[in-house]
Scaffold this active site. Structure first.
Site, PDB file in Angstrom:
ATOM      1  N   CYS B  98       0.852  -1.047   0.151  1.00 30.35           N
ATOM      2  CA  CYS B  98       0.100   0.045   0.086  1.00 30.35           C
ATOM      3  C   CYS B  98       0.929   1.205  -0.008  1.00 30.35           C
ATOM      4  O   CYS B  98       1.623   1.332   0.864  1.00 30.35           O
ATOM      5  CB  CYS B  98      -0.956   0.031   1.239  1.00 30.35           C
ATOM      6  SG  CYS B  98      -1.776   1.689   1.533  1.00 30.35           S
ATOM      7  N   CYS B 102      -3.739   7.163  -1.974  1.00 28.52           N
ATOM      8  CA  CYS B 102      -4.945   7.554  -2.539  1.00 28.52           C
ATOM      9  C   CYS B 102      -6.138   8.066  -1.842  1.00 28.52           C
ATOM     10  O   CYS B 102      -7.108   8.655  -2.249  1.00 28.52           O
ATOM     11  CB  CYS B 102      -5.107   6.271  -3.327  1.00 28.52           C
ATOM     12  SG  CYS B 102      -5.504   4.954  -2.052  1.00 28.52           S
ATOM     13  N   THR B 189      -4.607   4.942   7.297  1.00 26.60           N
ATOM     14  CA  THR B 189      -3.304   4.605   6.373  1.00 26.60           C
ATOM     15  C   THR B 189      -2.295   5.594   6.249  1.00 26.60           C
ATOM     16  O   THR B 189      -2.958   6.861   5.736  1.00 26.60           O
ATOM     17  CB  THR B 189      -3.929   4.057   5.109  1.00 26.60           C
ATOM     18  OG1 THR B 189      -4.703   2.848   5.241  1.00 26.60           O
ATOM     19  CG2 THR B 189      -2.833   3.657   3.857  1.00 26.60           C
ATOM     20  N   GLU B 255      -0.259   1.949   9.089  1.00 27.89           N
ATOM     21  CA  GLU B 255      -1.555   2.347   9.692  1.00 27.89           C
ATOM     22  C   GLU B 255      -1.395   2.910  11.104  1.00 27.89           C
ATOM     23  O   GLU B 255      -0.499   2.370  11.698  1.00 27.89           O
ATOM     24  CB  GLU B 255      -2.791   1.290   9.750  1.00 27.89           C
ATOM     25  CG  GLU B 255      -3.195   1.021   8.348  1.00 27.89           C
ATOM     26  CD  GLU B 255      -2.449   0.405   7.579  1.00 27.89           C
ATOM     27  OE1 GLU B 255      -1.861  -0.791   8.005  1.00 27.89           O
ATOM     28  OE2 GLU B 255      -2.343   0.319   6.124  1.00 27.89           O
ATOM     29  N   HIS B 290     -12.857   5.545  -3.479  1.00 29.30           N
ATOM     30  CA  HIS B 290     -11.937   4.541  -2.749  1.00 29.30           C
ATOM     31  C   HIS B 290     -11.873   3.423  -3.128  1.00 29.30           C
ATOM     32  O   HIS B 290     -11.059   2.503  -3.108  1.00 29.30           O
ATOM     33  CB  HIS B 290     -12.146   4.909  -1.174  1.00 29.30           C
ATOM     34  CG  HIS B 290     -10.706   4.696  -0.517  1.00 29.30           C
ATOM     35  ND1 HIS B 290      -9.449   4.993  -1.038  1.00 29.30           N
ATOM     36  CD2 HIS B 290     -10.579   3.949   0.639  1.00 29.30           C
ATOM     37  CE1 HIS B 290      -8.633   4.886  -0.218  1.00 29.30           C
ATOM     38  NE2 HIS B 290      -9.142   4.032   0.895  1.00 29.30           N
ATOM     39  N   TYR B 294      -8.899   0.666  -5.492  1.00 28.64           N
ATOM     40  CA  TYR B 294      -8.296  -0.841  -4.942  1.00 28.64           C
ATOM     41  C   TYR B 294      -7.802  -1.272  -6.320  1.00 28.64           C
ATOM     42  O   TYR B 294      -7.554  -2.482  -6.334  1.00 28.64           O
ATOM     43  CB  TYR B 294      -9.124  -1.615  -4.387  1.00 28.64           C
ATOM     44  CG  TYR B 294      -9.213  -1.333  -2.777  1.00 28.64           C
ATOM     45  CD1 TYR B 294      -9.530  -0.094  -2.087  1.00 28.64           C
ATOM     46  CD2 TYR B 294      -8.608  -2.206  -2.022  1.00 28.64           C
ATOM     47  CE1 TYR B 294      -9.515   0.227  -0.911  1.00 28.64           C
ATOM     48  CE2 TYR B 294      -8.542  -2.112  -0.627  1.00 28.64           C
ATOM     49  CZ  TYR B 294      -8.924  -0.662  -0.329  1.00 28.64           C
ATOM     50  OH  TYR B 294      -8.547  -0.475   1.045  1.00 28.64           O
ATOM     51  N   CYS B 296      -4.959  -0.719  -7.030  1.00 29.47           N
ATOM     52  CA  CYS B 296      -3.805  -0.963  -6.608  1.00 29.47           C
ATOM     53  C   CYS B 296      -3.451  -2.428  -6.313  1.00 29.47           C
ATOM     54  O   CYS B 296      -2.379  -2.844  -6.512  1.00 29.47           O
ATOM     55  CB  CYS B 296      -3.435  -0.166  -5.383  1.00 29.47           C
ATOM     56  SG  CYS B 296      -4.548  -0.774  -3.868  1.00 29.47           S
ATOM     57  N   GLU B 444      -6.731  -5.352   4.154  1.00 31.86           N
ATOM     58  CA  GLU B 444      -7.113  -4.232   3.609  1.00 31.86           C
ATOM     59  C   GLU B 444      -8.184  -4.494   2.405  1.00 31.86           C
ATOM     60  O   GLU B 444      -9.218  -3.697   2.200  1.00 31.86           O
ATOM     61  CB  GLU B 444      -6.067  -3.339   3.101  1.00 31.86           C
ATOM     62  CG  GLU B 444      -6.163  -2.081   2.873  1.00 31.86           C
ATOM     63  CD  GLU B 444      -4.800  -1.254   2.253  1.00 31.86           C
ATOM     64  OE1 GLU B 444      -4.123  -0.876   3.445  1.00 31.86           O
ATOM     65  OE2 GLU B 444      -4.715  -0.826   1.392  1.00 31.86           O
TER      66      GLU B 444
END
Lengths: 91, 481
Positions: B98, B102, B189, B255, B290, B294, B296, B444
Site C-alpha cells: 500500500c 490514494c 493509512t 496504519e 476509494h 483498489y 492498486c 485491507e
C-alpha cells in the site's frame, strides 16, 4: 546528413509489455551521435518518438501534429526505428 | 512538484507526536519499522518526476493550470478517472504494498463535490474555502491523510447515544475563529507520512448527531494530535540484521490510530459544519472513489503472480500442467479485478461541481471482487510455493559459519539457481500473503473502503431491478396493465 533531433515522449507505463526505458537506451546506444534525444515538448525537433507500452497507444498525439511522429510499441519497433535512422544517416 | 528527496526532507520538518510500543518515536522518518512506509509514499513523488511515468502520474490543475502530481488532482474527465485506475496498478506493482496516498486524493475529490452541493442548498462558502485549500495542497504537493473511520463503540447505537460521546469525532466548542474537535480515527493509512489530515464523518448522520457531521483539514502536526502505530504481523523483522526475512526489502504500508484531543480548527479549514443531511453523500462519494482506488491490488497481484511463477521455476515444477493452470487462474482473477477498475472509471460522469465521478455500481462491484480475489490469488501462491515458506530458518542461520553450509545444501532447489534466490522469493510470498504486506493485500482488501456488506448494500441500491424484470417479462410474453 546532420544529427537528427528527436523529441521523446513516453506513455504513462501502467502495465507495459516490455521495458520501455531499456528500449530507449538501446536506441541511444545504437544510434550514438546520429540522434539527439530531447523532451517532446521541445518545438524544433525533426520528429517525435512516442514510446508506448502496449497496443492501446494512449499517448495524446495532438500536441505533436506539426511534426512527424514515430510510434514504438515493442522492442521490434525500437529495432526498426534504429534501422530507419541508420539508413537515413548513411544517405 | 516535490521530488522524493524533498518529500522526505519535508517530513523531517514536521513535529509529529507518534507512539509505538509504548514509547514516543523521536525520529519518525528514520525509524526502521516506519521508514519502508515512508519510502512507499515517496515512490508517488519519484515516479511523477520520471518521464516514463509522467503521463499517468501527473495532471494539469484545473484551478492553476500548473502541472501537478495526480494525487492532488480533481478529476476533470473520463481520461483522468481511467488514469487514476492505471496509476493504482502501476504503483502497486512498483512497491508491492500500500503506497498510502490514494485516500487523500479520494477525499479531495469527494469534498470538491459535496462542498459545492452544500453551498448550492444553503448558500454557504465551503467550496470557496475548499478550493483555496486545494490550491495550497497542489502548490506544496502535499500528502493528505483522509480520515474517515471512527472507533464507533457499540455499533447498535447512534453517535449521540454512545456512553462515551467521543467515540465519533465531534465538535466540542465553537469559537469566533473556528471550532475545537475531539475524538479519534482508527487504522489511518499513511497517517505518519502525511503533511495534512482531512477528517470526514464515517456514517450518515441525523439531526440529533449533527455535532458529528463535520469535515475539516489540519496540519498533521497540529497541537493535540497523537498517532499510535498499528502492529503488523512480522513487523519487528525490520529491526533484525540482514534483509531477506523482510520479504519486500524496500517498501511497506503502515496504519495508525489518530487521536484528536481538543484540537483547534480555523473556520477556513472547515468544509462541513453540522449539515448532517450531506454527511451520507460525502461518505458515499468518498467510498465510491476509494473503492475504485483498489486497482492498486492488481499491481500487487502482478508482483505475487510473478513471484509464484518464479518460485515454480526455482523448484523445477513450472512445466507441471496443474502449476500452469494455477498461474492462469491467478492471472484470470487479477485481470478481472482490472476490468472492474477500468470499467467504473470509463463509465464515470460529470457532477454539477465539474468533478468527474466514478460509476458507483461498478466501483462497488469492483471492490466486492477485491474482497475475494486477492485471497484466492494468495492461496494459489501459497499452494505453488509449498510449505517451506513458513518453515524456513532465519537469514542468520543461512549466514551462520557453523550451519550455513547445511542451509545452502538442504534448501537448494534447481542446481543452477542460488539457494539465496529461492529463499528470497519464498520470503516475498510470505510477506505478501501472511507478513507485513498481507495487511494491505488481504485484510485491507477485505475491509478497506468499507467491508464486503457495505458494497452489497450499495449494489442493491444501484441496480435497476425493475428494468431487468421488464426485459424478462417482454421476452416471455407477459403484458401487464
Amino acid at each position: 546528413m546532420g544529427k537528427v533531433k528527436v523529441g521523446l515522449k513516453y506513455c504513462g507505463g501502467c502495465n507495459p509489455d516490455y521495458d520501455r526505458v531499456k528500449a530507449v537506451e538501446y536506441i541511444k546506444e545504437q544510434l550514438g551521435d546520429a540522434i539527439e534525444l530531447v523532451p517532446a515538448q521541445t518545438e524544433d525537433t525533426d520528429m517525435v518518438l512516442v514510446v508506448e507500452g502496449c497496443e492501446v497507444c494512449c499517448v495524446d498525439l495532438a500536441p505533436f501534429s506539426s511534426r512527424p511522429v514515430i510510434i514504438v510499441k515493442s522492442e521490434e519497433d525500437a529495432q526498426s526505428f534504429v534501422r530507419e535512422i541508420k539508413a537515413r544517416y548513411e544517405h | 512538484m516535490m521530488t522524493a528527496e524533498e518529500y522526505e526532507e519535508s517530513l523531517r520538518r514536521l513535529n509529529l507526536n507518534v507512539y509505538m510500543f509504548g514509547e514516543r518515536v523521536e525520529n519518525v522518518v528514520d525509524n526502521p519499522i516506519i521508514r519502508p512506509s515512508m519510502k512507499a509514499v515517496a515512490a508517488t513523488y519519484e515516479l511523477a518526476n520520471r518521464p516514463e511515468h509522467e503521463d499517468i502520474m501527473t495532471a494539469t490543475s484545473h484551478v492553476t493550470g500548473k502541472k501537478i502530481n495526480r494525487f492532488t488532482h480533481i478529476h476533470q474527465s473520463i481520461d483522468d478517472l481511467v488514469k487514476k485506475s492505471k496509476m493504482g496498478r502501476l504503483l502497486g506493482a512498483y512497491t508491492g504494498c500500500c503506497f498510502q496516498r490514494c485516500v487523500g486524493m479520494d477525499t479531495l475529490n469527494a469534498l470538491s463535490m459535496t462542498t459545492y452541493d452544500i453551498d448550492a442548498k444553503y448558500g454557504t462558502d465551503y467550496n470557496k474555502r475548499f478550493i483555496e485549500y486545494l490550491k495550497y495542497v497542489q502548490e506544496k504537493d502535499l500528502v493528505c491523510c483522509g480520515a474517515m473511520t471512527d472507533p464507533k463503540g457499540d455499533r447498535s447505537l447512534r453517535p449521540h447515544q454512545q456512553k462515551d460521546p467521543d467515540l465519533y469525532v465531534r465538535v466540542v466548542e465553537e469559537r469566533a475563529d473556528g471550532i475545537v474537535v475531539r475524538g479519534a480515527k482508527v487504522h489511518q493509512t499513511g497517517a505518519v507520512n502525511s503533511h495534512e489530515i482531512i477528517v470526514m464523518p464515517t456514517i450518515t448522520m441525523r439531526e440529533e448527531d449533527k455535532d458529528y457531521a463535520i469535515s475539516f483539514a489540519l496540519p498533521s502536526d497540529a497541537k493535540g494530535i497523537t498517532y499510535v502505530i498499528g502492529r503488523q504481523s512480522c513487523d519487528t523483522r525490520k529491526l533484525e540484521q540482514g534483509d531477506i526475512d523482510r520479504g519486500n526489502i524496500y517498501f511497506g504500508g503502515l496504519e495508525a490510530l489518530v487521536i484528536f484531543d481538543d484540537v483547534f480548527v480555523p473556520w477556513e479549514r472547515v468544509f462541513m459544519y453540522k449539515e448532517y443531511d450531506f454527511s451520507g453523500q460525502l461518505v458515499e462519494q468518498f467510498a465510491s472513489y476509494h473503492r475504485q482506488s483498489y486497482s492498486c491490488k492488481v499491481g500487487l497481484g502482478d508482483v505475487l503472480i510473478g513471484a509464484a511463477q518464479t518460485i515454480a521455476e526455482y523448484n523445477g515444477v513450472d512445466r507441471a500442467s496443474h502449476i500452469k493452470d494455477k498461474i492462469i487462474e491467478m492471472n484470470h482473477l487479477n485481470e478481472t479485478l482490472y476490468c472492474g477498475a477500468i470499467a467504473c472509471a470509463s463509465e464515470g460522469h460529470r457532477e454539477p461541481s465539474g468533478t468527474y465521478y466514478v460509476n458507483t455500481l461498478l466501483a462497488n462491484v469492483h471492490k466486492q471482487n477485491v474482497t475475494r480475489f486477492p485471497f484466492e490469488i494468495a492461496r494459489l501462491a501459497q499452494d505453488i510455493a509449498g510449505g517451506l515458506m513458513v518453515t524456513l530458518p532465519s537469514e542468520r542461520d543461512f549466514r551462520s559459519s557453523d550451519i550455513g553450509k547445511w542451509m545452502d545444501k538442504y534448501y537448494k532447489g534447481r542446481s543452477d539457481i542460488p539457494t539465496e534466490y529461492r529463499i528470497r522469493m519464498l520470503r516475498l510470498i510470505e510477506n505478501m500473503t501472511l507478513g507485513t504486506a498481507a495487511v494491505g493485500y488481504l485484510t485491507e482488501s477485505m475491509h478497506g473502503a468499507g467491508s464486503p456488506q457495505a458494497q452489497r448494500i450499495m449494489i442493491s441500491r444501484q441496480v435497476n431491478l425493475k428494468q431487468k424484470q421488464r426485459l424478462a417479462k417482454k421476452l416471455c410474453g407477459i403484458v401487464e396493465e
